[in-house]
Design a protein around this motif. Structure first.
Motif, short mmCIF file in Angstrom:
data_model
loop_
_atom_site.label_atom_id
_atom_site.label_comp_id
_atom_site.label_asym_id
_atom_site.label_seq_id
_atom_site.Cartn_x
_atom_site.Cartn_y
_atom_site.Cartn_z
N HIS A 141 0.82 -1.22 0.00
CA HIS A 141 0.00 0.00 0.00
C HIS A 141 0.85 1.27 0.00
CE1 HIS A 141 1.22 -0.63 4.09
NE2 HIS A 141 0.69 0.51 4.50
N ARG A 146 0.49 3.89 -5.60
CA ARG A 146 -0.55 2.98 -5.07
C ARG A 146 -1.02 2.00 -6.15
NH1 ARG A 146 -3.02 4.94 -0.42
NH2 ARG A 146 -3.88 2.83 -0.29
N ASP A 165 -4.18 -2.35 -5.19
CA ASP A 165 -4.24 -1.10 -4.42
C ASP A 165 -5.09 -0.06 -5.15
OD1 ASP A 165 -3.76 0.54 -2.31
OD2 ASP A 165 -1.61 0.77 -2.65
#
Length: 231
Positions: A141, A146, A165
């Motif tokens: 994460h 991301r 993510d």
């Protein structure tokens, strides 16, 4: 668990490295022999059986003195000896409970039987939690944009989880991740663990390439190889 050769693990690492050449995303692969600790399951089933089965037999019509005769006791003719008969029946009842407990505990201790008795919903939630925990523990994460993707397989539970993510999950249609799961499951069902992971990696790489293209200053943020968790 089928042992993966070094050549198989190298294939998986190479597939990840190749897929990441076309994307800014990161792919991380995990293989877990089993994610749950089910040592209490035999005790739970054995205790339940030992408590319930003799009680159900009594409700069905058996009486303490019948239990004594059933397991070899003598009939008591004198009324003053009924207390002895009842004590004998109670001891027989306790012995029957102990025997049921031992048999059921031994049976449920067989791994295949133990796993079959765990509800699928519990196994699903357990694998999902393990995958999420690993996703956070390995900092998927915290990738630059991301765009980390975890491919997680739990062999004993026959479950696969793919977690993407926010940076790529929001951009890609949710259904595409089901295709990654299907590719890995197909390989696992054939016993071809490496083939399943490679197919899933190629599919995930194509999704990432479409929604998280590479950057000029891109760098490899996570290891490429397969992580095999201990039993």
């Amino acid at each position: 668990m089928k042992t993966l050769s070094q050549a198989d693990q190298d294939r998986i690492a190479q597939a990840v490295a190749q897929a990441e050449k076309t994307t800014a995303g990161e792919i991380y692969c995990v293989l877990a022999p089993e994610v749950g600790d089910d040592r209490a399951v035999p005790l739970i089933w054995a205790t339940s059986a030992a408590l319930l089965l003799p009680a159900l037999a009594l409700l069905a019509g058996f009486r303490p003195e019948m239990l004594s005769r059933l397991f070899g006791g003598w009939s008591i003719g004198h009324a003053a000896a009924q207390d002895v008969a009842i004590l004998s029946a109670l001891l027989t009842y306790v012995g029957l409970q102990a025997a049921i407990f031992a048999v059921v505990a031994a049976l449920v201790s067989i791994p295949a039987v133990r796993r079959a008795l765990i509800p699928s919903g519990i196994k699903k939630a357990r694998v999902r939690r393990a995958a999420l925990d690993y996703f956070m523990a390995k900092d998927l994460h915290l990738t630059r944009e991301r765009t980390g993707v975890l491919i997680f397989a739990a062999l004993a539970e026959h479950r696969v989880e793919v977690i993407a993510d926010d940076g790529v999950h929001a951009a890609a249609p949710s259904g595409v991740w089901d295709e990654v799961v299907a590719d890995l499951v197909a390989g696992l069902k054939r016993g071809a663990i490496a083939d399943g992971f490679v197919a899933a990696i190629v599919r995930a790489g194509a999704i990432l390439a479409a929604h998280a293209p590479p950057r000029p200053d891109d760098r490899n943020e996570l290891p490429d190889g397969l992580t095999v968790l201990p039993k």
